[in-house]
Design a protein around this motif. Structure first.
Motif, short mmCIF file in Angstrom:
data_model
loop_
_atom_site.label_atom_id
_atom_site.label_comp_id
_atom_site.label_asym_id
_atom_site.label_seq_id
_atom_site.Cartn_x
_atom_site.Cartn_y
_atom_site.Cartn_z
N LYS A 9 0.76 -1.21 0.12
CA LYS A 9 0.18 0.22 0.11
C LYS A 9 0.94 1.15 0.03
N GLY A 10 2.13 1.39 0.30
CA GLY A 10 2.83 2.43 0.51
C GLY A 10 3.34 2.73 -0.99
N SER A 11 3.13 1.94 -1.86
CA SER A 11 3.69 2.22 -2.99
C SER A 11 2.49 1.95 -4.27
N ALA A 12 1.64 1.27 -4.02
CA ALA A 12 0.40 1.01 -4.91
C ALA A 12 -0.25 2.14 -5.06
N THR A 13 -0.76 2.39 -6.19
CA THR A 13 -1.66 3.71 -6.42
C THR A 13 -3.00 3.36 -6.69
N ILE A 14 -3.88 4.53 -6.35
CA ILE A 14 -5.31 4.20 -6.53
C ILE A 14 -5.62 3.78 -7.98
N GLY A 15 -5.19 4.29 -8.94
CA GLY A 15 -5.23 4.27 -10.43
C GLY A 15 -4.82 2.84 -10.58
N GLY A 16 -3.73 2.16 -10.25
CA GLY A 16 -3.34 0.84 -10.19
C GLY A 16 -4.27 -0.20 -9.72
N CYS A 17 -4.69 0.22 -8.38
CA CYS A 17 -5.95 -0.66 -7.71
C CYS A 17 -7.00 -0.77 -8.56
N VAL A 18 -7.60 0.18 -9.30
CA VAL A 18 -8.82 0.23 -9.93
C VAL A 18 -8.47 -0.52 -11.39
N ALA A 19 -7.26 -0.19 -12.07
CA ALA A 19 -6.94 -0.96 -13.12
C ALA A 19 -7.01 -2.20 -13.02
N THR A 20 -6.56 -2.85 -11.91
CA THR A 20 -6.34 -4.20 -11.68
C THR A 20 -7.47 -4.72 -11.00
N ASN A 21 -8.37 -3.98 -10.41
CA ASN A 21 -9.39 -4.46 -9.49
C ASN A 21 -8.65 -5.13 -8.28
N ALA A 22 -7.88 -4.60 -7.68
CA ALA A 22 -6.95 -5.13 -6.54
C ALA A 22 -7.78 -5.82 -5.52
N GLY A 23 -7.31 -6.84 -4.95
CA GLY A 23 -7.82 -7.61 -3.93
C GLY A 23 -7.45 -7.24 -2.51
N GLY A 24 -6.39 -8.23 -1.89
CA GLY A 24 -5.84 -7.84 -0.81
C GLY A 24 -6.44 -8.62 0.47
N VAL A 25 -6.20 -8.19 1.76
CA VAL A 25 -6.46 -9.20 2.68
C VAL A 25 -7.93 -8.67 3.27
N ASN A 26 -8.58 -7.79 2.76
CA ASN A 26 -10.00 -7.45 3.42
C ASN A 26 -11.04 -7.75 2.56
N VAL A 27 -10.92 -8.34 1.52
CA VAL A 27 -11.82 -8.93 0.45
C VAL A 27 -13.13 -9.84 1.11
N VAL A 28 -12.75 -10.59 2.06
CA VAL A 28 -13.57 -11.80 2.71
C VAL A 28 -14.51 -10.75 3.68
#
Lengths: 479, 479
Positions: free
Chosen positions: B138-157
């Motif tokens: 999260k310190g490097s990942a960008t909002i644009g990248g999160c949206v463009a990749t439909n990012a997941g992560g540890v809170n999806v459940v």
């Protein structure tokens, strides 16, 4: 004009003669929205495919000869989207009603487009699972229709709209391609998530033939209250406190303004609270602790007492159901007050009070005795507004619409929250969407349905080809 | 070859000379994924638009001359999607990092594509609100990248993937159109929901320049435990019991197999439980009742004791953070065991144990000493698998990939759960997606980017035009 005899023969060869109906054999329900609509169509030919493959073949045939079709589910929409034009073949999904076995490990259910929402809810409940889409029309509304319109309903504040529950779709395209889009997996980022295009597209890009939906565990307890509050801000504070203090628990937060609440007066329905307060809220929370949940809910209600003028906390499930019975009776009572003009709009919750004042002010200029009956889903920015001008005809409908949608737009709202666009709101789409957005919708329509055979003229205009409106409301789209 | 001098001049005129970098002025981070990748690119020219309008103008200019571009966010992807081809202009979103004021009434935040996830989380937290997207990067990942990749992560459940939190997007299309898609409203069904197309499209249909995201109230309490269980079925029973007994409360459910857990041995990290159990689970729940939540959590843990071999229930927030520190250290420790082959896949949770057995069996045929280190997000059907063949080179990567993806596909899984496709998985897309689906993706690509200038060759092949693979895995698509 449509050549009924020839189409009945050709399409009957695909779906079976008994499922290609014309003339008196066509049930009246195929011509109009179930709850009535200004638009009454003509169903010259109704075909009822027995399988998704048959449905795709019907589309392929019609596409080949440039024959427009309209797709019908339960006809519970309120924007005349399924009302047939004279020149259209009606494709009914009613026979695609199979519900496959629920998968309790993956917590999914797969249902044909024609299965009713209520039947799919019941199938899930048999496994202790919940399909968290709930609408008053669930006995008639179909899964295909829910997906095609991204249906909302009373549980959105807790679980989101239909889109959030769709894992995969089977979709028939205009040219007869039948595609399964995505999988039943929670996470599946292998390429563009194509199913998203067909959720809420109102059937103009393709026809949903079946859907796999995610399920939630059923709640063990339900607590709730019917409250009176002084205004929207107080209701919002109530909502936000409940959501903060009972995280994940709030599943419904319904609001009813006093004028709408008073429609219950002649019904004899048991009223949770007396009339005369400005605004009423029905809140429901889910839980799992039969001993503790009621106590915790009561303790939060104490915390917010400064914002609550009066509250009836449901003592048990029966009482909570009675609260819901009162709430759910309201739309039907409002509908009896014809002529009226009904609106399903979104407004940012913080702007809602101002927006409604402004709307009344603008309407009173033309109709000094105008009444606004309002209820809705405050946690979702969504209200339903019935405008009663006092006139005995519906002739000035466009004037009323223009005022309502203009004020909604100026408040940062949307002309459609959960009912879609269809025919009813087509000429207002550009209040909410920019010219650039509408151009993109038209671009998609041309890509997926170049002959414009699918639900032609719904959502975006059709004048021999897909065309675009001009963007009267929103800025921000260049073209 | 790319005419760097001329492009630097023309694009520098748009973004400012100081923001059109070439040669030694280009930081090394623009050539490769942040965590390393097999693919190392060449960044001949990096442009950094200062506004969305500038970015759109850059695209328009490049589209006009058929100049391909690659869009870069934080480069935290793992599929080389942002690695530049020699003939591409790098468009970096780093200067689009503005975070607009949080709207506490509407519970939204608007952030430029280049804002880091951590910064947006912090902005929300200042208002007692939570952006429920959380990634180790999260310190490097960008909002644009999160949206463009439909990012997941540890809170999806608990909260779903990035898609679920996107209210509206600003998107630049290949031809320079800059569009705001949708509104900040919870419900807005006015026409096709166009933003869905750009969420998870990996930038091949358009470039996200900013996003308005929905927020949740921050949790007041967090409870959690680190448990050992005998197998996946026991872990699933644990998950389902927790979700039923604490509805809406489970926000994370992470699993680690023993072999992966053992990578912590040399680190000196405090271990929540000793090695040697088959499978470990880290569960976290949110709540709001400092007195009651721990008791309720403990009571559920008692209920499931038959399925739990050992459990460390976090006594307080510090201990819970220590559990997370152990869990989050694992990927880094695994990455030290090079050469390895890393996989991000989905498998229906009920099929996972069988799938992993099968995968090991198939890999052992070629590499009898093969090790599989596995961890992931069981509630989301998602596991990360590191395959260590024991060989010292990466030469046989395609063989490993074929085996892993073939077994995953046979189990009903997906070749990409949350990391997308990019270059890395492009040639395997047809294991998970049918030929019909891929043809539809290509059709969209041609519609939105007819010259193929945007992230060319990522996700779907490019050989002078957008082309399609053949559908080796899934059935169900006709063409």
């Amino acid at each position: 004009m449509i050549n009924v005899t020839r189409l009945q023969r050709d399409l009957g060869a695909i779906v079976g003669e008994a499922n290609a109906l014309t003339g008196d054999a066509v049930p009246a329900r195929h011509t109009q929205d179930l709850w009535g609509s200004d638009l009454v169509g003509h169903a010259a030919l109704v075909v009822r495919p027995r399988t998704a493959t048959e449905l795709a073949e019907v589309l392929k045939h019609c596409n080949g000869i440039g024959q427009p079709v309209v797709v019908q589910g339960g006809m519970t929409g309120l924007v005349s989207g399924g009302v047939p034009n004279e020149d259209e073949v009606v494709v009914s999904t009613e026979l695609l009603s199979r519900i496959s076995a629920v998968d309790p490990a993956g917590r999914t259910v797969t249902a044909g487009a024609g299965a009713t929402l209520a039947d799919v809810q019941d199938a899930a409940a048999e496994h202790g699972l919940l399909l968290p889409i709930d609408l008053a029309s669930k006995g008639s509304a179909t899964i295909g229709g829910c997906v095609a319109t991204n249906a909302g309903g009373v549980n959105v504040v807790g679980f989101g709209m239909t889109r959030q529950h769709v894992r995969s779709l089977e979709v028939a395209l205009a040219d007869g391609r039948l595609l399964t889009l995505s999988t039943s997996l929670v996470k599946d980022n292998a390429g563009i998530d194509l199913k998203q295009l067909f959720i809420g597209c109102e059937g103009i890009l393709g026809v949903v033939t079946s859907a796999t939906l995610g399920l939630q565990p059923s709640a063990i307890t339900r607590t709730g209250a019917f409250c009176a509050v002084s205004d929207v801000d107080a209701a919002l504070r109530l909502l936000h406190t409940l959501q903060r203090r009972l995280p994940g628990a709030v599943t419904a937060f319904e609001v009813v303004w006093d004028d709408a609440y008073r429609t219950l007066e002649p019904t004899g329905v048991r009223l949770p609270l007396p009339f005369g307060h400005p605004l009423y809220v029905l809140v429901e929370c889910r839980g799992s602790d039969p001993d503790g949940d009621a106590l915790r809910f009561a303790s939060v209600m104490e915390e917010v007492q400064d914002d609550v003028l009066a509250a009836a906390v449901a003592a048990n499930a029966t009482e909570l159901r009675a609260f819901w019975a009162a709430r759910e009776r309201i739309p039907a009572e409002i509908l009896r007050m014809q002529p009226l003009f009904g609106f399903d709009v979104s407004v940012p919750a913080g702007e809602l009070a101002k927006c409604l004042r402004e709307m009344r002010f603008e309407l009173e200029k033309s109709w000094p005795e105008v009444k606004l009956l309002v209820f809705g889903h405050l946690g979702d920015d969504n209200v339903h507004i019935a405008v009663i001008t006092g006139e005995t005809t519906r002739d000035r409908k466009p004037e009323v619409e223009h005022i309502v949608y203009r004020v909604v737009t100026a408040s940062g709202g949307s002309i459609s929250a959960e009912h879609g666009v269809g025919f009813e709101k087509r000429s207002y789409l550009d209040y909410t969407r920019s010219a650039g957005e509408i151009a993109l919708m038209a671009q998609l329509k041309r890509t997926f349905d170049p002959n414009g055979i699918l639900n032609r003229g719904r959502m975006i205009p059709w004048d021999g080809r897909v065309s675009c409106a001009t963007g009267r409301g929103r800025q921000g789209g260049t073209d």
